[in-house]
Design a protein around this motif. Structure first.
Motif, PDB file in Angstrom:
ATOM      1  N   SER A 194       0.822  -1.210   0.000  1.00  0.00           N
ATOM      2  CA  SER A 194       0.000   0.000   0.000  1.00  0.00           C
ATOM      3  C   SER A 194       0.857   1.263   0.000  1.00  0.00           C
ATOM      4  CB  SER A 194      -0.915   0.019   1.227  1.00  0.00           C
ATOM      5  OG  SER A 194      -1.611   1.246   1.309  1.00  0.00           O
ATOM      6  N   SER A 204      -0.621   4.124   0.736  1.00  0.00           N
ATOM      7  CA  SER A 204      -1.381   5.015   1.593  1.00  0.00           C
ATOM      8  C   SER A 204      -0.453   5.680   2.616  1.00  0.00           C
ATOM      9  CB  SER A 204      -2.468   4.225   2.320  1.00  0.00           C
ATOM     10  OG  SER A 204      -3.177   5.067   3.192  1.00  0.00           O
ATOM     11  N   GLN A 252       2.538  -2.123  -5.057  1.00  0.00           N
ATOM     12  CA  GLN A 252       2.087  -0.803  -5.472  1.00  0.00           C
ATOM     13  C   GLN A 252       3.319   0.082  -5.537  1.00  0.00           C
ATOM     14  OE1 GLN A 252      -0.992   0.866  -2.963  1.00  0.00           O
ATOM     15  NE2 GLN A 252      -2.574  -0.027  -4.261  1.00  0.00           N
TER      16      GLN A 252
END
Length: 148
Positions: A67, A69, A116
């Motif tokens: 991720s 994020s 990612q």
């Protein structure tokens, strides 16, 4: 009265800097790319009446694992895949009605497969009659598939 002039000057400064802002027009945020693939990164900016001088861009790729994020490209830029001049050309029908853009070809590293990646662009320009230096960063997330 002096405070009002200061606030208006500050607002004009912020508006002129925002008008010079770039966007990553391609690839799209959330796109899936393949490790080892060469992609086109389209760095675009709108036309503006404020005088400016484009200086450079740097493009980085950061392997985020599962991720991206919470990744801040100003703190973790990743592997630099391009660093050099930004000389966007005027196009009458640019992407998303953006008038100036420049394309860069970058290769997704093989070791990013199955993760990612944060594609990060740092943009440096000189804005206004002064001029004042402006540095901004933009980022999108890519999903990196393994090559077949």
């Amino acid at each position: 009265m002096m405070m009002t002039k200061y606030i208006l000057a500050l607002a004009a400064f912020v508006v002129s800097a925002a008008a010079q802002s770039i966007t990553i027009a391609a690839p799209a945020d959330g796109s899936t790319v393949t490790a080892g693939q060469t992609i086109t990164v389209d760095v675009a900016r709108a036309n503006t009446l404020t005088p400016s001088q484009e200086v450079s861009v740097a493009i980085g790729l950061l392997n985020c694992g599962t991720s991206c994020s919470g990744i801040d490209p100003t703190q973790r830029f990743g592997q630099v895949v391009f660093a050099g001049p930004y000389t966007p050309s005027l196009h009458s029908s640019g992407p998303d009605f953006i008038d100036f853009y420049q394309n860069y070809s970058v290769t997704i590293p093989q070791n990013f497969a199955g993760s990612q990646a944060s594609l990060n662009v740092a943009h440096f320009s000189l804005i206004g009659a002064g001029p004042f230096p402006n540095l901004e960063t933009k980022s999108i997330t890519l999903n990196v598939a393994a090559s077949s």
